[in-house]
Design a protein around this motif. Sequence first.
Motif, short mmCIF file in Angstrom:
data_model
loop_
_atom_site.label_atom_id
_atom_site.label_comp_id
_atom_site.label_asym_id
_atom_site.label_seq_id
_atom_site.Cartn_x
_atom_site.Cartn_y
_atom_site.Cartn_z
N ALA A 70 0.82 -1.21 0.00
CA ALA A 70 0.00 0.00 0.00
C ALA A 70 0.85 1.27 0.00
CB ALA A 70 -0.93 0.00 1.22
N LEU A 71 1.98 1.23 0.71
CA LEU A 71 2.83 2.42 0.82
C LEU A 71 3.92 2.47 -0.25
CD1 LEU A 71 3.31 2.60 4.70
CD2 LEU A 71 1.69 3.88 3.27
N GLY A 72 4.03 1.40 -1.05
CA GLY A 72 5.06 1.38 -2.07
C GLY A 72 6.46 1.31 -1.50
N ARG A 73 6.60 0.61 -0.36
CA ARG A 73 7.90 0.49 0.30
C ARG A 73 8.41 -0.95 0.16
NH1 ARG A 73 8.24 4.78 4.06
NH2 ARG A 73 6.83 6.41 3.30
N GLU A 74 9.73 -1.07 0.15
CA GLU A 74 10.34 -2.40 0.10
C GLU A 74 10.02 -3.17 1.37
OE1 GLU A 74 14.77 -4.50 -0.34
OE2 GLU A 74 14.58 -2.32 -0.15
N LEU A 75 9.75 -4.45 1.24
CA LEU A 75 9.53 -5.32 2.40
C LEU A 75 10.80 -6.12 2.65
CD1 LEU A 75 7.70 -6.62 4.57
CD2 LEU A 75 7.05 -8.32 2.84
N ILE A 76 11.39 -5.91 3.82
CA ILE A 76 12.57 -6.68 4.23
C ILE A 76 12.14 -7.60 5.37
CG2 ILE A 76 14.89 -6.57 5.22
CD1 ILE A 76 15.18 -3.83 3.89
N ARG A 77 12.29 -8.90 5.17
CA ARG A 77 11.77 -9.87 6.13
C ARG A 77 12.90 -10.64 6.80
NH1 ARG A 77 6.95 -14.23 4.87
NH2 ARG A 77 6.99 -15.35 6.86
N LEU A 78 12.86 -10.65 8.11
CA LEU A 78 13.78 -11.46 8.90
C LEU A 78 12.96 -12.57 9.54
CD1 LEU A 78 16.51 -12.07 10.22
CD2 LEU A 78 15.91 -10.45 12.03
N GLN A 79 13.09 -13.78 9.02
CA GLN A 79 12.37 -14.93 9.57
C GLN A 79 13.19 -15.51 10.72
OE1 GLN A 79 9.22 -16.21 8.65
NE2 GLN A 79 9.60 -17.23 10.60
N VAL A 88 9.58 -1.39 4.98
CA VAL A 88 8.83 -2.10 6.02
C VAL A 88 9.71 -3.28 6.45
CG1 VAL A 88 6.77 -3.45 6.56
CG2 VAL A 88 6.60 -1.42 5.08
N PHE A 89 10.11 -3.27 7.71
CA PHE A 89 11.02 -4.30 8.22
C PHE A 89 10.21 -5.26 9.08
CE2 PHE A 89 14.77 -5.25 11.24
CZ PHE A 89 15.04 -6.42 10.56
N LEU A 90 10.00 -6.46 8.56
CA LEU A 90 9.22 -7.49 9.25
C LEU A 90 10.15 -8.43 10.01
CD1 LEU A 90 6.68 -9.21 9.86
CD2 LEU A 90 7.00 -10.27 7.60
N ILE A 91 10.03 -8.44 11.32
CA ILE A 91 10.76 -9.40 12.16
C ILE A 91 9.73 -10.46 12.55
CG2 ILE A 91 12.15 -9.73 14.24
CD1 ILE A 91 12.83 -6.75 14.13
N ASP A 92 9.73 -11.56 11.83
CA ASP A 92 8.64 -12.52 11.89
C ASP A 92 8.91 -13.66 12.88
OD1 ASP A 92 6.10 -13.15 11.07
OD2 ASP A 92 6.70 -14.24 9.29
#
Length: 311
Positions: free
Chosen positions: A62-71, A136-140
């Motif tokens: 929605a915000l047009g930002r990169e999603l960086i995911r740390l699983q 968007v930094f997702l710490i999952d």
Amino acid sequence: MTAQPLPDTIDATSALLDGQGYVGDRSLATVLLLALKLKRPLFLEGEAGVGKTEIAKVLSQALGRELIRLQCYEGLDVSTAVYEWNYAAQMVEIRVSEAAGDTDHGELSKSVFAERFLIKRPVLQALEPSLSGPPVFLIDELDRADEAFEAFLLEVLSDNQVTIPELGTIRAEEPPIVIITTNRTREIHDALKRRCLYHWVDYPDAERELEIVRRKVPGAGDRLSRELVAFVQALRADEDLFKQPGVAETLDWATALTELDQIALDPDMVSDTLGVLLKYQDDIERVRGSRARKIIEEIQRDHDRTASGSA
């Protein structure tokens, strides 16, 4: 990916989620707006499969930002999450320098620990500037990581920085949008929670879950959608189940039944497809057969009662 402005009201945040097909309640929109305005991490807790990870994905789109995911997982360490050195390239640099007669160990040490030999992992990537704005930094599933790694995150969440001994402190020009999720398999330390805004993501009520099914599985007929949602809601009320089905399982089941050309719940078909909805054999055996038949009969009686009343 074109960056979009951040929402400035609760209604705008709700519309942002809704525009990406995420059916959330007003309390979620409120805490999400506050996290964006205050530039604070958002700590999302809840059972597996209720849509916590999806919030970060929706926000990124929605915000047009990169999603960086740390699983996260047991044994996660700094070299996997933050950075590591490209040892092979460093060894080549050392051998080339030695062959050229460069024996100044001090200068050689500085050159091999230059940033060009740094392999950046998710934490470091999230702190880097971006043309589209902070990612968007997702710490999952943070609860799967060890407590030692949880303690390491305090510097990142408090000061938006990370310290690399050979290079010094690297600080973000603008903090990333941090979303932390946990399935509550263990308690997260208060020191980390204090740095975040908190929200419990619960199972949706029947009305909201029906809307989710309609949006995500449009091929499911109205009767099938209503009956399978009612069936799942009935299972969640059964406290003896080892693992209640999440929204993800509801959608998988709706898709499976649609692929099998079902227009309504049938006891035999339900028993045959419970492995899509439930993930533990004890739970499947508890529901299969007479229990499933009883729930379906109750659902259909309620439907007939409602239909006759409206007539």
